[in-house]
Design a protein around this motif. Structure first.
Motif, PDB file in Angstrom:
ATOM      1  N   ALA A   1       1.302  -0.535   8.577  1.00 13.93           N
ATOM      2  CA  ALA A   1       2.113  -1.618   8.027  1.00 13.93           C
ATOM      3  C   ALA A   1       2.626  -2.535   9.136  1.00 13.93           C
ATOM      4  O   ALA A   1       2.626  -3.763   8.997  1.00 13.93           O
ATOM      5  CB  ALA A   1       3.276  -1.044   7.223  1.00 13.93           C
ATOM      6  N   LEU A   2       3.055  -1.951  10.252  1.00 15.91           N
ATOM      7  CA  LEU A   2       3.557  -2.761  11.352  1.00 15.91           C
ATOM      8  C   LEU A   2       2.433  -3.589  11.970  1.00 15.91           C
ATOM      9  O   LEU A   2       2.619  -4.779  12.271  1.00 15.91           O
ATOM     10  CB  LEU A   2       4.203  -1.883  12.419  1.00 15.91           C
ATOM     11  N   ALA A   3       1.265  -2.992  12.154  1.00 12.05           N
ATOM     12  CA  ALA A   3       0.135  -3.733  12.715  1.00 12.05           C
ATOM     13  C   ALA A   3      -0.283  -4.879  11.794  1.00 12.05           C
ATOM     14  O   ALA A   3      -0.659  -5.967  12.259  1.00 12.05           O
ATOM     15  CB  ALA A   3      -1.048  -2.799  12.957  1.00 12.05           C
TER      16      ALA A   3
ATOM     17  N   PRO B   1       0.811  -1.223   0.000  1.00 12.87           N
ATOM     18  CA  PRO B   1       0.000   0.000   0.000  1.00 12.87           C
ATOM     19  C   PRO B   1       0.842   1.271   0.000  1.00 12.87           C
ATOM     20  O   PRO B   1       0.490   2.251  -0.677  1.00 12.87           O
ATOM     21  CB  PRO B   1      -0.818  -0.131   1.296  1.00 12.87           C
ATOM     22  N   ALA B   2       1.956   1.279   0.737  1.00  8.79           N
ATOM     23  CA  ALA B   2       2.828   2.456   0.762  1.00  8.79           C
ATOM     24  C   ALA B   2       3.472   2.676  -0.602  1.00  8.79           C
ATOM     25  O   ALA B   2       3.593   3.819  -1.069  1.00  8.79           O
ATOM     26  CB  ALA B   2       3.902   2.287   1.834  1.00  8.79           C
ATOM     27  N   ILE B   3       3.894   1.600  -1.264  1.00  7.75           N
ATOM     28  CA  ILE B   3       4.481   1.721  -2.600  1.00  7.75           C
ATOM     29  C   ILE B   3       3.435   2.240  -3.582  1.00  7.75           C
ATOM     30  O   ILE B   3       3.702   3.141  -4.389  1.00  7.75           O
ATOM     31  CB  ILE B   3       5.045   0.365  -3.066  1.00  7.75           C
ATOM     32  N   GLY B   4       2.228   1.674  -3.523  1.00  5.84           N
ATOM     33  CA  GLY B   4       1.176   2.119  -4.432  1.00  5.84           C
ATOM     34  C   GLY B   4       0.828   3.577  -4.243  1.00  5.84           C
ATOM     35  O   GLY B   4       0.627   4.318  -5.210  1.00  5.84           O
TER      36      GLY B   4
ATOM     37  N   GLY C   1       8.545   3.096  10.026  1.00  4.56           N
ATOM     38  CA  GLY C   1       9.574   3.919  10.646  1.00  4.56           C
ATOM     39  C   GLY C   1      10.417   4.720   9.677  1.00  4.56           C
ATOM     40  O   GLY C   1      10.729   5.890   9.932  1.00  4.56           O
ATOM     41  N   LEU C   2      10.790   4.096   8.541  1.00  2.00           N
ATOM     42  CA  LEU C   2      11.739   4.733   7.621  1.00  2.00           C
ATOM     43  C   LEU C   2      11.211   4.885   6.199  1.00  2.00           C
ATOM     44  O   LEU C   2      11.856   5.526   5.375  1.00  2.00           O
ATOM     45  CB  LEU C   2      13.046   3.923   7.584  1.00  2.00           C
ATOM     46  N   GLY C   3      10.067   4.295   5.903  1.00  2.00           N
ATOM     47  CA  GLY C   3       9.538   4.356   4.541  1.00  2.00           C
ATOM     48  C   GLY C   3       9.802   3.059   3.799  1.00  2.00           C
ATOM     49  O   GLY C   3      10.663   2.259   4.170  1.00  2.00           O
ATOM     50  N   TRP C   4       9.053   2.843   2.715  1.00  2.00           N
ATOM     51  CA  TRP C   4       9.117   1.564   2.011  1.00  2.00           C
ATOM     52  C   TRP C   4      10.479   1.277   1.406  1.00  2.00           C
ATOM     53  O   TRP C   4      10.863   0.111   1.237  1.00  2.00           O
ATOM     54  CB  TRP C   4       8.035   1.501   0.937  1.00  2.00           C
TER      55      TRP C   4
ATOM     56  N   GLY D   1       9.269  -5.913   7.652  1.00  2.00           N
ATOM     57  CA  GLY D   1       8.779  -5.026   6.596  1.00  2.00           C
ATOM     58  C   GLY D   1       7.848  -3.956   7.133  1.00  2.00           C
ATOM     59  O   GLY D   1       7.931  -2.788   6.745  1.00  2.00           O
ATOM     60  N   GLY D   2       6.962  -4.351   8.046  1.00  2.00           N
ATOM     61  CA  GLY D   2       6.052  -3.372   8.636  1.00  2.00           C
ATOM     62  C   GLY D   2       6.772  -2.338   9.464  1.00  2.00           C
ATOM     63  O   GLY D   2       6.475  -1.131   9.382  1.00  2.00           O
TER      64      GLY D   2
END
Length: 477
Positions: free
Chosen positions: A314-316, A48-51, A175-178, A169-170
């Motif tokens: 993402a972490l959750a 989702p972050a990449i998209g 924390g730092l971005g994809w 990955g989450g």
């Protein structure tokens, strides 16, 4: 006498280079293996972050995942032969370097096409690296008992990559971005590259066959065209000219592959035709392909569901997936012991049916589903796949003569990667992006139900065609 800057590297990869302790070799080979498997799952929670960052649709996200899987599946069989022919140390060092460059390219990619291209480079490096790590470990431990324990450590470390991928990955994405999920590989690869060059002794097979380049190219083309047809079919419709052309290319390439492999015969073919005529071998690899087709296809949608429909971070989302990947890793180890005692058929059939039950539960998932539904579904799914994985590998190996066991394992691994690549393409084509949650959920439920049905049908197939014991039928047609 003056030395060129590459003289130390030449010495490091020379056959006479000094070897380190076998346990040092084991550690560095496990590090490479861990990275390869980590990148199978670490990307999913970042999708989702990449998209969002790259403004791509579901087809673009599918290519981000499948670029890696396609390259890994296409080159897996040939890379093992390349190690036997040119030296496993050289191939592993090349794989590490290529994987590191691909990771750097992914982390710096300005857009999706460049990211997909870098993912392909990553996959090529992974395919060169994966078979060689096991071959080098086998040479480092000549004693059979020590070798078995070392391979157990290697398999255990690989299993840890499965739960670590979504969790790491989450955390990195939040924390730092994809981009961090790729860039974190670079320093680890550099360390592994230098360490491997210093401690690994070169080895190669005594009678390695020539590379099957026509088989490699036709197999890769078949897989690429098939994946393209599914992904683009989801974008523009199954009747669009590009999809029809891709489907035609896939059929023609597959027919060409069959002709080439039959002409080459068992001694030089990438996949010896005689092995495919063994029912137990064919069904074991079919089950392996179905497992990843359903698992990776559903997982592709599941990470979008957890973040875009249920609005988790993402972490959750990575934490939510632990009930899936932790038992998968644990039961993969326990499943090996079970299979060695009672054979492949019972664990394979049980694993397929248990995983099917978990996937069937996911047909009830919606935006408000909590742990009461998701945790049992993930646990059943993970336990089932954990039982299934060692069972289908053992069944594939038991179905062939002992001297072909390495090839049988490689074919089984290739079947899993091929199934995963196609599964991601099919699942994304069915469900699309969750921009319309109701429509996405219908597609998600279709995929989970279809996966449960396919697992159940494969269980019936395994019941009929797998021997009762993993050693049954070894070497028999």
């Amino acid at each position: 006498m003056a030395h060129s800057p590459i003289t130390p590297l030449r010495r490091a990869v020379s056959p006479g280079s000094r070897a380190g302790s076998p346990y040092t070799v084991l550690v560095v080979m496990c590090a490479g293996y861990f990275l390869v498997l980590l990148d199978v799952t670490i990307v999913n929670v970042a999708l989702p972050a990449i998209g969002s960052a790259q403004g791509t649709d579901v087809g673009g996200l599918q290519w981000v995942v499948d670029g890696y899987a396609l390259a890994l599946a296409s080159l897996m069989l040939t890379s093992g032969t390349a190690g036997d022919r040119y030296g496993h140390k050289r191939v592993v060092l090349t794989g590490l370097a290529v994987f590191g460059l691909g990771s750097l390219g992914c982390g710096l990619a300005p857009d999706v096409p460049v990211l997909v291209a870098a993912r392909v480079v990553q996959g090529l490096g992974a395919a060169l690296l994966l078979p060689g790590t096991l071959a080098i470990i086998g040479r480092a431990f000549p004693d059979s008992a020590e070798r078995a324990r070392a391979i157990g450590v290697w398999a255990g470390i690989g299993s840890l990559a499965l739960p670590a991928g979504p969790l790491l990955g989450g955390a990195l994405t939040d924390g730092l971005g994809w981009r961090a999920i790729f860039l974190v590989n670079v320093p680890i690869v550099l360390l592994a590259l230098v360490w491997s060059a210093a401690v690994v002794r070169e080895s190669r097979g005594e009678h390695a066959p020539p590379l099957d380049l026509p088989g490699l190219l036709l197999g890769g083309l078949t897989l690429l065209a098939t994946t393209y047809a599914f992904i683009e079919g989801g974008r523009s419709g199954a009747a669009s000219p590009g999809v029809v052309a891709a489907a035609a290319v896939a059929v023609a390439a597959l027919a060409g592959l069959a002709v080439v492999e039959l002409r080459r015969g068992d001694d030089t073919a990438m996949i010896p035709p005689s092995l495919l005529r063994r029912p137990a071998f064919a069904v074991a690899n079919t089950a392996a392909g179905v497992m990843n087709l359903c698992t990776l296809g559903t997982l592709f949608l599941l990470t979008l569901f957890l973040q875009s429909v249920q609005h988790r971070s993402a972490l959750a989302a990575g934490v939510a997936l632990l009930p899936l990947f932790t038992p998968l890793a644990v039961f993969a180890l326990l499943g090996g012991r079970i299979t060695s005692r009672i054979g492949s058929r019972a664990p394979a059939v049980t694993g397929l049916l248990v995983a099917a039950a978990g996937l069937a539960l996911l047909t009830r998932a919606d935006a408000h589903s909590g742990p009461g539904l998701l945790v049992p579904a993930f646990l059943l799914w993970g336990i089932g796949c954990g039982l299934l994985t060692p069972a289908v590998v053992a069944a594939a190996i038991a179905a062939v003569p002992g001297e072909r066991s390495g090839l049988a394992s490689a074919v089984n691994n290739t079947a899993r990667q091929t199934g995963g690549a196609i599964g991601i393409a099919v699942a994304g084509a069915i469900a699309g992006l969750p921009t319309d949650p109701a429509d996405f959920l219908r597609g998600f439920h279709t995929v989970t139900l279809g996966s449960a049905v396919l697992y159940t049908a494969t269980a019936v197939l395994c019941t009929c065609l797998l021997g009762e014991r993993s050693s049954a039928g070894r070497g028999n047609p």
